[in-house]
Design an enzyme around this catalytic site. Structure first.
Site, PDB file in Angstrom:
ATOM      1  N   ARG A   1       5.470  19.688 -45.907  1.00 30.29           N
ATOM      2  CA  ARG A   1       4.183  19.678 -46.615  1.00 30.29           C
ATOM      3  C   ARG A   1       3.078  20.361 -45.818  1.00 30.29           C
ATOM      4  NH1 ARG A   1       6.943  15.040 -47.897  1.00 30.29           N
ATOM      5  NH2 ARG A   1       6.074  13.946 -46.104  1.00 30.29           N
TER       6      ARG A   1
ATOM      7  N   GLU B   1       7.480   7.242 -38.268  1.00 30.61           N
ATOM      8  CA  GLU B   1       7.206   5.931 -38.851  1.00 30.61           C
ATOM      9  C   GLU B   1       8.517   5.355 -39.404  1.00 30.61           C
ATOM     10  OE1 GLU B   1       4.527   6.097 -42.166  1.00 30.61           O
ATOM     11  OE2 GLU B   1       4.336   3.922 -42.286  1.00 30.61           O
TER      12      GLU B   1
HETATM   13  P1  AMP Z   1       4.087  10.395 -38.142  1.00 29.33           P
HETATM   14  O1  AMP Z   1       4.934  11.170 -37.181  1.00 29.33           O
HETATM   15  O2  AMP Z   1       4.441   8.947 -38.172  1.00 29.33           O
HETATM   16  O3  AMP Z   1       2.610  10.647 -37.928  1.00 29.33           O
HETATM   17  O4  AMP Z   1       4.467  10.902 -39.583  1.00 29.33           O
HETATM   18  C1  AMP Z   1       3.880  12.013 -40.122  1.00 29.33           C
HETATM   19  C2  AMP Z   1       4.834  12.790 -40.976  1.00 29.33           C
HETATM   20  O5  AMP Z   1       5.633  11.972 -41.804  1.00 29.33           O
HETATM   21  C3  AMP Z   1       4.050  13.698 -41.870  1.00 29.33           C
HETATM   22  O6  AMP Z   1       4.699  14.950 -41.892  1.00 29.33           O
HETATM   23  C4  AMP Z   1       4.064  13.010 -43.218  1.00 29.33           C
HETATM   24  O7  AMP Z   1       4.291  13.943 -44.225  1.00 29.33           O
HETATM   25  C5  AMP Z   1       5.195  12.010 -43.144  1.00 29.33           C
HETATM   26  N1  AMP Z   1       4.803  10.642 -43.469  1.00 29.33           N
HETATM   27  C6  AMP Z   1       4.848   9.560 -42.646  1.00 29.33           C
HETATM   28  N2  AMP Z   1       4.455   8.448 -43.244  1.00 29.33           N
HETATM   29  C7  AMP Z   1       4.107   8.791 -44.498  1.00 29.33           C
HETATM   30  C8  AMP Z   1       3.596   8.067 -45.617  1.00 29.33           C
HETATM   31  N3  AMP Z   1       3.356   6.751 -45.587  1.00 29.33           N
HETATM   32  N4  AMP Z   1       3.339   8.766 -46.746  1.00 29.33           N
HETATM   33  C9  AMP Z   1       3.566  10.096 -46.793  1.00 29.33           C
HETATM   34  N5  AMP Z   1       4.063  10.823 -45.786  1.00 29.33           N
HETATM   35  C10 AMP Z   1       4.334  10.187 -44.645  1.00 29.33           C
END
Ligand code: AMP
Length: 182
Positions: free
Chosen positions: A69, A106
């Site tokens: 995205r 996450e």
């Molecule tokens: P993080 O590494 O935990 O900051 O996760 C960020 C990446 O995971 C981004 O590329 C987001 O597109 C995706 N992502 C993580 N959690 C979500 C969520 N709750 N909703 C949408 N996309 C998420």
């Protein structure tokens, strides 16, 4: 750490287009679906225009977008700013020589790659992704760009999930911009 929060007033027309999808991709995750922003010609354009206005005087030379995205917002912003676009991809997708880094998500673990020759040393790079959650992805992207010699101007997100405190995982000297928060 400098954080620019653009929540005041105007991005409400973007925020209202974000769709909540419960239990995707796993039970307990509330997924913020931005496809409903992209399909709205006003909200999509507005998100890019706001970011472009913020960065237009910051002498950006490349935008590095994070798969997948981050490619959509990042390449539109690169076009608008008139700069080059660099893809940061999942492993095994980039055809030439790459640097790789692994990190925690996450929901799980993942790796990212960048072409080793994507940025000339010292060039000013803005990293773009759709959403900041725990910060692992953005932190990995920052490390990759630095590893190949790029200078990080900032990291830009359309959405920040503030309660996950992802910004705390990013380097102290990092400039963060986000349009919308939950
Ligand atoms: P993080 O590494 O935990 O900051 O996760 C960020 C990446 O995971 C981004 O590329 C987001 O597109 C995706 N992502 C993580 N959690 C979500 C969520 N709750 N909703 C949408 N996309 C998420």
């Amino acid at each position: 750490m400098v954080v620019t929060e653009m929540d005041n007033g105007i991005p409400e027309n973007i925020k209202s287009k974000i769709r909540d999808v419960p239990d995707f991709p796993r039970e307990g995750i509330l997924f913020k679906d931005i496809t409903t922003v992209l399909r709205d010609k006003v909200a999509f354009k507005h998100s890019i225009d706001l970011l472009a206005k913020h960065y237009e005087k910051q002498r950006i030379e490349y935008i590095a977008g994070i798969e997948a995205r981050g490619f959509i917002f990042g390449s539109a912003l690169a076009y608008k700013l008139g700069v080059g676009f660099i893809p940061i991809r999942k492993p095994g997708k980039l055809p030439s020589k790459t640097e790789r880094i692994s990190y925690d998500l996450e929901y799980g673990q993942d790796s990212l790659e960048i072409h080793t020759d994507a940025v000339e040393p010292g060039k000013r790079v803005l990293i773009v992704d759709d959403l900041l959650a725990t910060g692992g992805t953005a932190d990995a992207a920052i490390k990759l760009v630095k590893k190949i010699g790029g200078v990080i101007v900032g990291v830009a997100f359309v959405v920040e999930l503030e309660f996950l405190k992802g910004r705390e995982k990013l380097p102290e000297d990092c400039q963060i911009t986000r349009l919308i928060s939950f």
